[in-house]
Design an enzyme around this catalytic site. Sequence first.
Site, PDB file in Angstrom:
ATOM      1  N   HIS A  10       0.601  27.177  14.246  1.00 49.35           N
ATOM      2  CA  HIS A  10       0.392  27.996  15.444  1.00 49.35           C
ATOM      3  C   HIS A  10       0.467  29.484  15.077  1.00 49.35           C
ATOM      4  CE1 HIS A  10       2.231  24.532  18.083  1.00 49.35           C
ATOM      5  NE2 HIS A  10       1.136  24.174  17.467  1.00 49.35           N
ATOM      6  N   GLU A  68       2.820  22.089  22.281  1.00 51.57           N
ATOM      7  CA  GLU A  68       4.058  22.570  22.917  1.00 51.57           C
ATOM      8  C   GLU A  68       4.507  21.636  24.027  1.00 51.57           C
ATOM      9  OE1 GLU A  68       5.508  24.414  21.239  1.00 51.57           O
ATOM     10  OE2 GLU A  68       4.218  25.933  20.360  1.00 51.57           O
ATOM     11  N   TYR A  81      -3.024  32.704  15.091  1.00 55.00           N
ATOM     12  CA  TYR A  81      -3.256  34.026  15.690  1.00 55.00           C
ATOM     13  C   TYR A  81      -3.804  34.989  14.633  1.00 55.00           C
ATOM     14  CZ  TYR A  81      -0.492  31.875  19.339  1.00 55.00           C
ATOM     15  OH  TYR A  81      -0.044  31.009  20.291  1.00 55.00           O
ATOM     16  N   ASP A 103       6.092  32.130  17.813  1.00 54.32           N
ATOM     17  CA  ASP A 103       5.848  30.972  16.946  1.00 54.32           C
ATOM     18  C   ASP A 103       6.463  31.174  15.562  1.00 54.32           C
ATOM     19  OD1 ASP A 103       4.651  28.615  18.014  1.00 54.32           O
ATOM     20  OD2 ASP A 103       2.868  29.771  18.496  1.00 54.32           O
ATOM     21  N   GLU A 133       9.440  27.458  24.689  1.00 52.21           N
ATOM     22  CA  GLU A 133       8.126  26.821  24.542  1.00 52.21           C
ATOM     23  C   GLU A 133       7.476  26.430  25.865  1.00 52.21           C
ATOM     24  OE1 GLU A 133       8.510  23.598  21.753  1.00 52.21           O
ATOM     25  OE2 GLU A 133       8.331  25.039  20.126  1.00 52.21           O
ATOM     26  N   GLU A 181       4.464  24.564  13.962  1.00 53.22           N
ATOM     27  CA  GLU A 181       4.787  25.925  14.423  1.00 53.22           C
ATOM     28  C   GLU A 181       4.218  26.959  13.449  1.00 53.22           C
ATOM     29  OE1 GLU A 181       5.624  26.055  17.288  1.00 53.22           O
ATOM     30  OE2 GLU A 181       7.010  24.443  17.780  1.00 53.22           O
ATOM     31  N   HIS A 216       6.354  18.965  22.299  1.00 52.50           N
ATOM     32  CA  HIS A 216       7.626  19.486  21.787  1.00 52.50           C
ATOM     33  C   HIS A 216       8.649  19.651  22.919  1.00 52.50           C
ATOM     34  CE1 HIS A 216       5.215  21.671  18.353  1.00 52.50           C
ATOM     35  NE2 HIS A 216       5.115  20.367  18.311  1.00 52.50           N
TER      36      HIS A 216
HETATM   37 FE   LIG Z   1       4.340  26.679  18.674  1.00 55.97          FE
HETATM   38 FE   LIG Z   2       6.663  24.060  19.605  1.00 51.72          FE
END
Ligand SMILES: [Fe+2]
Ligand SMILES: [Fe+2]
Length: 322
Positions: free
Chosen positions: A105, A196, A109, A71, A162, A102, A199
């Site tokens: 994302h 995703e 984490y 990501d 992705e 992104e 995307h």
């Molecule tokens: Fe992503």
């Molecule tokens: Fe993405």
Amino acid sequence: MAEVSKDSYQAINWNHIEDELDKATWEKLTQQFWLDTRIPISNDLRTWRGNMSPEERELMNLVFGGLTTLDTLQSQDGIASLRKDAVNQKEEAVLNNIQFMESVHAKSYSSIFETLNEKATIDEIFDWADTNQYLQYKANRINDIYQNGSALEKKVASVFLETFLFYSGFYTPLYFLGHNRMLNVAEIIKLIIRDESVHGTYIGYKFQLGFKKLSEEEQTKLKEWMYDLLFELYSNEEQYTHELYDGVGWTEEVLTFLRYNANKALMNLGQEAMFPDGPEDVNSVVMNGISTSTANHDFFSGVGNGYLLGQVEAMDNDDYDI
Ligand SMILES: [Fe+2]
Ligand SMILES: [Fe+2]
């Protein structure tokens, strides 16, 4: 109407739409906007400490380390490289949205790591991600295409990343979700998967528009390149999967899931499947994990001037199939 001179800086006009899919994608993505800070990850702490073996905790940490790398790549290099080939200003706007998500994302984490782990463990995860040979191989291979590839090759790389490469990582939280463990962490992963999926569909669609304009000979050449790349990435992914999953004994089922998702990536690009694996071959616990509803946290709460964040819709197999 006044003549627009060539060196005038053109204002984006959303009342003149070149491609309806740009507008529809903008609307879908803004509706499903979310932030990691709204998911109560700490509610999973008790399960993390009491119901997960050290091996399972390590697996979870490593797959999220790997996903952070990918990501990061999308947010720093991937979308920026795709934006150079945008065919109209609304496509650029959609890519701006994608690029920001992104970053969300990648940051999610870290929110998970911060909640579940000590600082020393977090440092170890990042050291692992920055040096793991298979993870570094795929990140650098994809980034090389972003930096040096053609407009269509870059789109292929993005869709492979992705819709295919992420899934060796997604398998772990989906598996635990299917076993009713680490539900808030899984909620974040499902929000990421939902993004995703849009995307991959959108960038795949843009690929297909360009692909149709190629001569038959150019199409054949690009197809060959695409299938070779997929095979190369799959071979690398096999080794990555062995390294991560041999310890818990899930390697074969993860590979099935990967082949199934590789076919989906090809489908997004308008191409034929490469592997025989279909949804019926994937571990049903994981498929159930994907299809359970996305829970509502405080998505209904007002923010600022009566602005409402988009409601999180229930997610089902159709969403995953976009
Ligand atoms: Fe992503
Ligand atoms: Fe993405």
